[in-house]
Motif scaffolding. Sequence first.
Motif, short mmCIF file in Angstrom:
data_model
loop_
_atom_site.label_atom_id
_atom_site.label_comp_id
_atom_site.label_asym_id
_atom_site.label_seq_id
_atom_site.Cartn_x
_atom_site.Cartn_y
_atom_site.Cartn_z
N ARG A 21 17.36 6.43 3.03
CA ARG A 21 16.78 7.70 2.60
C ARG A 21 17.68 8.88 2.96
O ARG A 21 17.81 9.84 2.22
N HIS A 22 18.30 8.81 4.14
CA HIS A 22 19.13 9.92 4.62
C HIS A 22 20.49 9.37 5.05
O HIS A 22 20.58 8.53 5.94
N VAL A 23 21.52 9.81 4.37
CA VAL A 23 22.87 9.39 4.70
C VAL A 23 23.56 10.51 5.45
O VAL A 23 23.47 11.68 5.08
N GLY A 24 24.30 10.17 6.50
CA GLY A 24 24.96 11.18 7.31
C GLY A 24 24.23 11.38 8.61
O GLY A 24 23.13 10.87 8.83
N GLY A 25 24.82 12.13 9.50
CA GLY A 25 24.19 12.34 10.80
C GLY A 25 24.47 11.18 11.74
O GLY A 25 25.23 10.27 11.45
N ARG A 26 23.82 11.20 12.87
CA ARG A 26 24.06 10.19 13.89
C ARG A 26 23.20 8.96 13.66
O ARG A 26 22.11 9.04 13.10
N GLY A 27 23.70 7.85 14.15
CA GLY A 27 22.92 6.63 14.13
C GLY A 27 22.89 5.95 12.77
O GLY A 27 23.35 6.48 11.77
N GLN A 28 22.33 4.75 12.80
CA GLN A 28 22.20 3.96 11.58
C GLN A 28 21.10 4.54 10.69
O GLN A 28 19.99 4.79 11.15
N PRO A 29 21.39 4.80 9.40
CA PRO A 29 20.35 5.35 8.52
C PRO A 29 19.21 4.35 8.31
O PRO A 29 19.43 3.14 8.28
N ALA A 30 17.99 4.88 8.16
CA ALA A 30 16.82 4.03 7.95
C ALA A 30 16.86 3.45 6.53
O ALA A 30 17.03 4.18 5.56
N VAL A 31 16.70 2.14 6.44
CA VAL A 31 16.76 1.45 5.15
C VAL A 31 15.34 1.11 4.71
O VAL A 31 14.64 0.35 5.37
N PRO A 32 14.86 1.67 3.59
CA PRO A 32 13.51 1.37 3.12
C PRO A 32 13.40 -0.03 2.53
O PRO A 32 14.33 -0.52 1.88
N ILE A 33 12.25 -0.65 2.76
CA ILE A 33 11.96 -2.00 2.26
C ILE A 33 10.86 -1.90 1.22
O ILE A 33 9.85 -1.21 1.42
N THR A 34 11.01 -2.59 0.10
CA THR A 34 9.99 -2.59 -0.96
C THR A 34 9.72 -4.03 -1.39
O THR A 34 10.47 -4.96 -1.05
N LEU B 62 0.81 -1.21 0.00
CA LEU B 62 0.00 0.00 0.00
C LEU B 62 0.85 1.27 0.00
O LEU B 62 0.49 2.26 -0.63
N GLN B 63 1.98 1.23 0.70
CA GLN B 63 2.79 2.44 0.85
C GLN B 63 3.91 2.56 -0.17
O GLN B 63 4.48 3.63 -0.34
N GLY B 64 4.26 1.47 -0.84
CA GLY B 64 5.35 1.51 -1.80
C GLY B 64 6.67 1.14 -1.19
O GLY B 64 7.37 0.26 -1.69
N GLU B 65 7.05 1.79 -0.12
CA GLU B 65 8.26 1.45 0.63
C GLU B 65 8.11 1.92 2.06
O GLU B 65 7.45 2.93 2.34
N LEU B 66 8.69 1.17 2.99
CA LEU B 66 8.62 1.50 4.42
C LEU B 66 9.90 1.04 5.09
O LEU B 66 10.50 0.03 4.70
N THR B 67 10.29 1.77 6.12
CA THR B 67 11.39 1.30 6.97
C THR B 67 10.83 0.32 8.00
O THR B 67 9.61 0.22 8.19
N ARG B 68 11.71 -0.36 8.70
CA ARG B 68 11.26 -1.29 9.74
C ARG B 68 10.50 -0.56 10.83
O ARG B 68 9.49 -1.06 11.35
N ALA B 69 10.98 0.63 11.20
CA ALA B 69 10.30 1.41 12.25
C ALA B 69 8.90 1.81 11.80
O ALA B 69 7.94 1.74 12.59
N GLU B 70 8.76 2.20 10.53
CA GLU B 70 7.44 2.57 10.02
C GLU B 70 6.52 1.35 9.97
O GLU B 70 5.33 1.45 10.26
N LEU B 71 7.07 0.20 9.60
CA LEU B 71 6.28 -1.02 9.58
C LEU B 71 5.76 -1.36 10.98
O LEU B 71 4.60 -1.74 11.15
N ALA B 72 6.61 -1.23 11.98
CA ALA B 72 6.19 -1.54 13.35
C ALA B 72 5.06 -0.61 13.78
O ALA B 72 4.09 -1.03 14.42
N ARG B 73 5.19 0.66 13.41
CA ARG B 73 4.15 1.62 13.80
C ARG B 73 2.83 1.35 13.08
O ARG B 73 1.76 1.39 13.69
N LEU B 74 2.89 1.04 11.79
CA LEU B 74 1.67 0.86 11.01
C LEU B 74 0.96 -0.46 11.31
O LEU B 74 -0.27 -0.54 11.20
N THR B 75 1.70 -1.50 11.68
CA THR B 75 1.11 -2.82 11.87
C THR B 75 0.85 -3.17 13.32
O THR B 75 0.22 -4.20 13.60
N ALA B 76 1.34 -2.35 14.25
CA ALA B 76 1.20 -2.62 15.69
C ALA B 76 1.97 -3.87 16.11
O ALA B 76 1.68 -4.48 17.13
N LEU B 77 2.96 -4.26 15.33
CA LEU B 77 3.85 -5.36 15.69
C LEU B 77 5.07 -4.80 16.41
O LEU B 77 5.43 -3.64 16.22
#
Length: 390
Positions: free
Chosen positions: A64-77, A25-40
């Motif tokens: 989506r965003h390279v640089g900055g602190r922490g591990q960058p979010a990797v989109p899943i399709t 439905l969304q086209g692509e989502l990160t793991r964090a977005e998946l957890a939020r949308l699915t309540a898993l």
Amino acid sequence: MRNSGTNLEHARAHNRRVVIEAIRLQGELTRAELARLTALTPQTVSNIVLELQQAGILSSHLPRHVGGRGQPAVPITLNPDSAYSIGIHLDHQTLLVVLVDLTGSVRFRRLCLVRKPQPGATLVLINQLLTEMKAQALIDWRKLLGIGVVMPGPFGVEGLSSQGPTTLHGWENIDVAAELSAATGLPVTLENDATVAAIGERFHGVAKQLDSFIYLYIGTGLGAGIFTDGHIYTGHAHNAGEIGHMVVQPDGRPCACGNHGCLERYLSLQSAYEACGLDPMTAMPEDLLGVDEACFDRWVESALPATRQGINIIECIFDAETVIIGGQMPQPLVEKIVRRLHPLLCSVRSKYRDEQRVRIGMTGTDTAALGAAALPIFDEFNPQYEVLLK
């Protein structure tokens, strides 16, 4: 709309489907977005994503965003090449065969004219087209999920299944699904045109974000695909949605079913052909684009009262989010019908604007075939909430 999963271990198959549906439905989502949308839980999502990646169903892309602190979010399709399905649409004049991938992209398409198709010759032609498809489409055929077949209904109803211009004569006792399954070795699902068009709309059209809607399919006759709470409803004998034979004008126009005033005698390709002076036995939907505009407008005007009443009944029974109108009629003509439907009759949906109550869906000759191709994918990947009750 939100698909909610469950963290119960025995419902892992359901949770896999929920994750796939969210990404579709969304086209692509990160793991964090998946957890939020699915309540898993994040851990459950990570485990499912890893499993689906190893199976080749999901793919990772650049962050989506390279640089900055922490591990960058990797989109899943979705990986489009992880699954394929075949859609076959047979009606009174045409046979259309398509091959699609998991994201709905068409990999093969053949349209043949078949006037008054007879079972023997038509099944031979279908097998010839499938052989041609296998020779030309460069895909991994081990990933083919199955075949969806769409034909005009109703099925197995005495007085409706073998009479009138909206039925395929000679096919009453032919088990199409069994014949094709035996010939191909693949699972085959047979549905009516309105049902598969609704599934196609849910996968590829304006209903992607809707849980409950009714799809009015304008074909030779008129049918409805019914989606409730994210699931298609087909009825006891797969005849749910045969609204074309819903009487909206008592003592109205005679219908081949034996009644008078059936909705499809006012809203259908058949009725439009008759009103515009075209031969219903040979006319094609695109022929309506060339008729006199005033003649077509007169037909639209004659169809409006019955159509408004039909929509009123549908809304009051189902309280769906919207009624979608589409089918084989060319889109400019469907747009003309929908524009002139306003104002709609009062119903349980009256607090919404008319453009929210009725929308335009996919139209044209490929609508039903793409819906048929979505059947195996829908069966394989759509969330099945009934597993939670087992």
